[in-house]
Design a protein around this motif. Structure first.
Motif, PDB file in Angstrom:
ATOM      1  N   TYR A  93      31.751  15.542   9.127  1.00 21.23           N
ATOM      2  CA  TYR A  93      31.996  14.659   8.295  1.00 21.23           C
ATOM      3  C   TYR A  93      31.961  13.052   9.177  1.00 21.23           C
ATOM      4  O   TYR A  93      32.964  13.177  10.187  1.00 21.23           O
ATOM      5  CB  TYR A  93      33.180  14.714   7.700  1.00 21.23           C
ATOM      6  N   SER A  94      31.371  12.321   8.847  1.00 23.03           N
ATOM      7  CA  SER A  94      31.190  11.093   9.407  1.00 23.03           C
ATOM      8  C   SER A  94      31.498   9.838   8.261  1.00 23.03           C
ATOM      9  O   SER A  94      30.987   9.926   7.319  1.00 23.03           O
ATOM     10  CB  SER A  94      29.883  10.795  10.106  1.00 23.03           C
ATOM     11  N   CYS A  95      32.206   8.873   9.099  1.00 22.94           N
ATOM     12  CA  CYS A  95      32.484   7.658   8.017  1.00 22.94           C
ATOM     13  C   CYS A  95      31.579   6.398   8.782  1.00 22.94           C
ATOM     14  O   CYS A  95      31.193   6.498   9.724  1.00 22.94           O
ATOM     15  CB  CYS A  95      33.962   7.232   8.315  1.00 22.94           C
ATOM     16  N   ALA A  96      31.337   5.673   7.724  1.00 20.03           N
ATOM     17  CA  ALA A  96      30.145   4.587   7.831  1.00 20.03           C
ATOM     18  C   ALA A  96      30.640   3.235   7.239  1.00 20.03           C
ATOM     19  O   ALA A  96      31.658   3.290   6.327  1.00 20.03           O
ATOM     20  CB  ALA A  96      29.147   4.822   7.261  1.00 20.03           C
ATOM     21  N   VAL A  97      30.433   2.121   7.765  1.00 18.15           N
ATOM     22  CA  VAL A  97      30.605   0.688   7.370  1.00 18.15           C
ATOM     23  C   VAL A  97      29.479   0.145   6.686  1.00 18.15           C
ATOM     24  O   VAL A  97      28.816   0.254   7.406  1.00 18.15           O
ATOM     25  CB  VAL A  97      31.232  -0.002   8.607  1.00 18.15           C
ATOM     26  N   THR A  98      29.746  -0.234   5.514  1.00 21.83           N
ATOM     27  CA  THR A  98      28.684  -1.460   5.116  1.00 21.83           C
ATOM     28  C   THR A  98      29.274  -2.859   5.031  1.00 21.83           C
ATOM     29  O   THR A  98      30.295  -3.078   4.446  1.00 21.83           O
ATOM     30  CB  THR A  98      27.973  -0.926   3.873  1.00 21.83           C
ATOM     31  N   TRP A  99      28.531  -3.862   5.443  1.00 22.69           N
ATOM     32  CA  TRP A  99      28.796  -5.297   5.493  1.00 22.69           C
ATOM     33  C   TRP A  99      28.774  -5.521   3.995  1.00 22.69           C
ATOM     34  O   TRP A  99      29.558  -6.789   3.717  1.00 22.69           O
ATOM     35  CB  TRP A  99      28.104  -6.206   6.327  1.00 22.69           C
ATOM     36  N   TYR A 100      28.097  -4.942   3.241  1.00 23.64           N
ATOM     37  CA  TYR A 100      28.022  -5.401   1.728  1.00 23.64           C
ATOM     38  C   TYR A 100      29.234  -5.452   0.942  1.00 23.64           C
ATOM     39  O   TYR A 100      29.155  -6.118  -0.091  1.00 23.64           O
ATOM     40  CB  TYR A 100      26.603  -4.757   1.349  1.00 23.64           C
ATOM     41  N   GLY A 101      30.137  -4.548   1.206  1.00 20.17           N
ATOM     42  CA  GLY A 101      31.313  -4.447   0.746  1.00 20.17           C
ATOM     43  C   GLY A 101      31.191  -3.759  -0.637  1.00 20.17           C
ATOM     44  O   GLY A 101      32.447  -3.362  -1.018  1.00 20.17           O
ATOM     45  N   GLY A 102      30.297  -3.148  -1.072  1.00 23.40           N
ATOM     46  CA  GLY A 102      30.298  -2.214  -2.239  1.00 23.40           C
ATOM     47  C   GLY A 102      30.414  -0.644  -1.829  1.00 23.40           C
ATOM     48  O   GLY A 102      30.674  -0.444  -0.546  1.00 23.40           O
ATOM     49  N   ALA A 103      30.388   0.103  -2.928  1.00 16.09           N
ATOM     50  CA  ALA A 103      30.336   1.677  -2.561  1.00 16.09           C
ATOM     51  C   ALA A 103      28.901   2.106  -3.100  1.00 16.09           C
ATOM     52  O   ALA A 103      28.536   2.150  -3.950  1.00 16.09           O
ATOM     53  CB  ALA A 103      31.301   2.207  -3.593  1.00 16.09           C
ATOM     54  N   TYR A 104      28.285   2.568  -1.788  1.00 11.72           N
ATOM     55  CA  TYR A 104      27.014   2.890  -1.761  1.00 11.72           C
ATOM     56  C   TYR A 104      26.636   4.239  -1.345  1.00 11.72           C
ATOM     57  O   TYR A 104      27.314   4.787  -0.574  1.00 11.72           O
ATOM     58  CB  TYR A 104      26.128   2.115  -0.794  1.00 11.72           C
ATOM     59  N   SER A 105      25.804   4.997  -2.036  1.00 13.53           N
ATOM     60  CA  SER A 105      25.409   6.399  -1.697  1.00 13.53           C
ATOM     61  C   SER A 105      24.263   6.594  -0.750  1.00 13.53           C
ATOM     62  O   SER A 105      24.094   7.631  -0.149  1.00 13.53           O
ATOM     63  CB  SER A 105      25.202   7.106  -3.110  1.00 13.53           C
ATOM     64  N   HIS A 106      23.575   5.510  -0.459  1.00 16.07           N
ATOM     65  CA  HIS A 106      22.209   5.537   0.358  1.00 16.07           C
ATOM     66  C   HIS A 106      22.711   5.170   1.827  1.00 16.07           C
ATOM     67  O   HIS A 106      23.365   4.056   2.082  1.00 16.07           O
ATOM     68  CB  HIS A 106      21.350   4.846  -0.262  1.00 16.07           C
ATOM     69  N   THR A 107      22.034   5.783   2.608  1.00 13.48           N
ATOM     70  CA  THR A 107      22.509   5.696   4.117  1.00 13.48           C
ATOM     71  C   THR A 107      22.027   4.286   4.539  1.00 13.48           C
ATOM     72  O   THR A 107      22.542   3.757   5.606  1.00 13.48           O
ATOM     73  CB  THR A 107      21.906   6.670   4.915  1.00 13.48           C
TER      74      THR A 107
END
Length: 123
Positions: A93-107
């Motif tokens: 299990y890996s966590c990831a950060v998105t700069w966009y701030g939303g909740a996204y399902s695509h890598t």
């Protein structure tokens, strides 16, 4: 930005685990966060995501009703509470950060990734 997962381990089917992902660098409270998992020979699978405030979450179909994602912006940490675990949940299990701030399902939405923590569910 650096991410560090913890909380993985070996658990029997039906048990629970809570994963943590501590984020350093940048402004955590601006980031959306996601959890993904990968088993040997399988593609990376979306597990859960949460937006910057915690007010919006999204889950993969296989974990809905069993897993809960949450975050503590004061601690720069996102959590994944996993209940009613099944052997098919065995994965890194890996966590990831998105700069966009939303909740996204695509890598493709994610900018930084942790190295992962192993979860093994025995039958």
């Amino acid at each position: 930005v650096q991410l560090k997962e913890s909380g993985g381990g070996l658990v029997q089917a039906g048990g629970s685990l809570r994963l943590s992902c501590a984020v350093s660098g940048g402004t955590f409270s601006n980031y959306g966060m996601g959890w993904f998992r990968q088993s040997p020979g399988k593609e990376l699978e979306f597990v859960a995501a949460i937006n910057w405030s915690g007010g919006s979450t999204k889950y993969g179909d296989s974990v809905k009703g069993r897993f809960t994602i949450s975050r503590d912006n004061a601690k720069n940490t996102v959590y994944l509470q996993m209940n009613s675990l099944k052997p098919v949940d065995t994965a890194v299990y890996s966590c990831a950060v998105t700069w966009y701030g939303g909740a996204y399902s695509h890598t493709g939405a994610y900018n930084y990734w942790g190295q992962g923590t192993q979860v093994t569910v025995s039958s």
